[in-house]
Design a protein around this motif. Structure first.
Motif, PDB file in Angstrom:
ATOM      1  N   HIS A 157      35.261  31.297  26.870  1.00  0.00           N
ATOM      2  CA  HIS A 157      36.313  30.294  27.029  1.00  0.00           C
ATOM      3  C   HIS A 157      35.991  29.041  26.211  1.00  0.00           C
ATOM      4  N   PRO A 158      36.921  28.617  25.337  1.00  0.00           N
ATOM      5  CA  PRO A 158      36.609  27.509  24.430  1.00  0.00           C
ATOM      6  C   PRO A 158      36.581  26.153  25.102  1.00  0.00           C
ATOM      7  N   PHE A 159      37.228  26.012  26.284  1.00  0.00           N
ATOM      8  CA  PHE A 159      37.207  24.720  26.970  1.00  0.00           C
ATOM      9  C   PHE A 159      35.776  24.321  27.265  1.00  0.00           C
ATOM     10  N   ARG A 160      35.027  25.304  27.771  1.00  0.00           N
ATOM     11  CA  ARG A 160      33.675  24.985  28.213  1.00  0.00           C
ATOM     12  C   ARG A 160      32.723  24.843  27.040  1.00  0.00           C
TER      13      ARG A 160
ATOM     14  N   GLY B 223      34.629  22.226  23.946  1.00  0.00           N
ATOM     15  CA  GLY B 223      35.322  20.970  24.250  1.00  0.00           C
ATOM     16  C   GLY B 223      36.742  20.912  23.733  1.00  0.00           C
ATOM     17  N   ILE B 224      37.410  22.071  23.755  1.00  0.00           N
ATOM     18  CA  ILE B 224      38.781  22.105  23.245  1.00  0.00           C
ATOM     19  C   ILE B 224      39.757  21.935  24.392  1.00  0.00           C
TER      20      ILE B 224
ATOM     21  N   GLU C  96      36.771  14.828  28.440  1.00  0.00           N
ATOM     22  CA  GLU C  96      35.778  15.299  27.469  1.00  0.00           C
ATOM     23  C   GLU C  96      36.358  16.269  26.436  1.00  0.00           C
ATOM     24  N   ARG C  97      37.483  16.878  26.809  1.00  0.00           N
ATOM     25  CA  ARG C  97      38.083  17.870  25.914  1.00  0.00           C
ATOM     26  C   ARG C  97      39.160  17.215  25.074  1.00  0.00           C
ATOM     27  N   ASP C  98      38.827  16.879  23.849  1.00  0.00           N
ATOM     28  CA  ASP C  98      39.836  16.208  23.047  1.00  0.00           C
ATOM     29  C   ASP C  98      40.092  16.909  21.718  1.00  0.00           C
ATOM     30  N   ARG C  99      39.453  18.063  21.526  1.00  0.00           N
ATOM     31  CA  ARG C  99      39.661  18.774  20.269  1.00  0.00           C
ATOM     32  C   ARG C  99      40.861  19.693  20.369  1.00  0.00           C
ATOM     33  N   LYS C 100      41.565  19.812  19.260  1.00  0.00           N
ATOM     34  CA  LYS C 100      42.641  20.776  19.140  1.00  0.00           C
ATOM     35  C   LYS C 100      42.299  21.673  17.975  1.00  0.00           C
TER      36      LYS C 100
ATOM     37  N   ASP D 265      37.147  32.713  19.985  1.00  0.00           N
ATOM     38  CA  ASP D 265      36.978  31.514  20.802  1.00  0.00           C
ATOM     39  C   ASP D 265      37.193  31.831  22.269  1.00  0.00           C
ATOM     40  N   LEU D 266      38.126  32.724  22.550  1.00  0.00           N
ATOM     41  CA  LEU D 266      38.558  32.989  23.925  1.00  0.00           C
ATOM     42  C   LEU D 266      38.709  34.492  24.087  1.00  0.00           C
TER      43      LEU D 266
END
Lengths: 201, 201
Positions: free
Chosen positions: A186-189, A192-193, B25-29, B176-177
């Motif tokens: 999972h990319p959130f963890r 940091g997406i 903390e998650r600010d990337r797109k 990524d996922l």
């Protein structure tokens, strides 16, 4: 033709026979109780996929959202394009750590279940999706036995889909089709997406 | 307020803080490489759910089907309602045990990948779904390294979704996922129920 090709061809011919035999043995049709659970993504997306597939066939569908997120979901916008085929009701109030009011969450979950059960019993929709109802049961807002008693009265041809992590054991036992969505990565963890348009909402 | 209520309230307040902190903390797109694999159902449905969600937001989407089933899917019908936003190409030729022609399957898979890669590189679509491409790689119709080399050239903001059982290890590493759809219970096997409109197709 090489030996490998011949072997492959024989294997595929056998597989085709097995496949045809299996299909011939499956001749029953009935409305299914379907559960999507687990910690991975795709539980609601796969349910909405079935809802949209049914819409593609021109079949009426109903969706009750037990837990409403903070954003306006893309699904709601698309469902809004088919007012003649769709009943859509967002009845939850966000997650508990947002509402901070357990009594209110219980009342909302109970209302949402009442609305869902009415739609199921009416038998007018091909699929009734009770989105995130498992979470409502898991958090103790809704009694699984009450839900099971209601589902036992489901008309034969209505498909009902229950989504959300933590589906209670009794629900899994009663279901015809259960899929666990398992998180592998999972990319959130890890990266940091943030949640992105069209992917998460 | 009872002690249990107070404890619940405190717990939920803490959870809310943690949740807000995490979101901050998650600010990337970025465009994600998403994989749905496993033996369970919902891999394609969840991918189409994301496609339809994006359509709901008015974003353009592209779908390449690597393996075409015997039936006209509901998804295709619904996608057909949005010609201005959708590229949809069914390029596969059914499963091998139906086509019985390995050379032809390889040629078709290669064509489908070429079309998919062009769509990805063009960068005009929010999501490019390569449906059942994992199966094409698993059956040896398509080289995973060729796919990885192409995906390495993906424009930053394009999301790519790869579905199908048996995703190769290298693809999972690059993604990524990743979600694994795990079969818990299936009515085809246990109850002799056939594939049904809106549910399977």
């Amino acid at each position: 033709m090489t030996d490998a090709d011949t072997a492959h061809k024989l294997k595929m011919e056998r597989r085709k026979q097995v496949q045809e035999q299996r299909l011939a043995e499956r001749d029953r049709k009935k409305g299914l109780l379907i559960v999507h659970t687990g910690d991975g993504k795709g539980k609601s997306s796969a349910a909405f996929g079935m809802v949209f597939r049914s819409l593609g066939h021109g079949l009426p569908v109903a969706v009750i959202q037990f837990i409403k997120g903070a954003w306006e979901p893309g699904e709601a916008k698309l469902l809004g394009r088919f007012p003649e085929l769709v009943v859509f009701r967002a009845m939850g109030e966000g997650f508990t750590w947002e509402t901070q009011d357990r009594e209110r969450d219980i009342a909302k979950a109970s209302e949402a279940w009442k609305a869902g059960l009415e739609l199921i019993l009416a038998g007018r929709h091909h699929i009734v999706l009770l989105d995130e109802i498992n979470v409502a049961m898991k958090l103790g807002y809704l009694d699984p036995n009450q839900v099971l008693a209601g589902l036992a009265r489901k008309p034969e041809m209505v498909h009902v889909v229950l989504t959300g992590r933590g589906a209670p054991e009794g629900i899994i036992e009663a279901a015809d089709l259960v899929t666990e969505m398992k998180l592998v990565k999972h990319p959130f963890r890890s990266q940091g997406i943030k949640a992105q348009l069209g992917i998460e909402y």
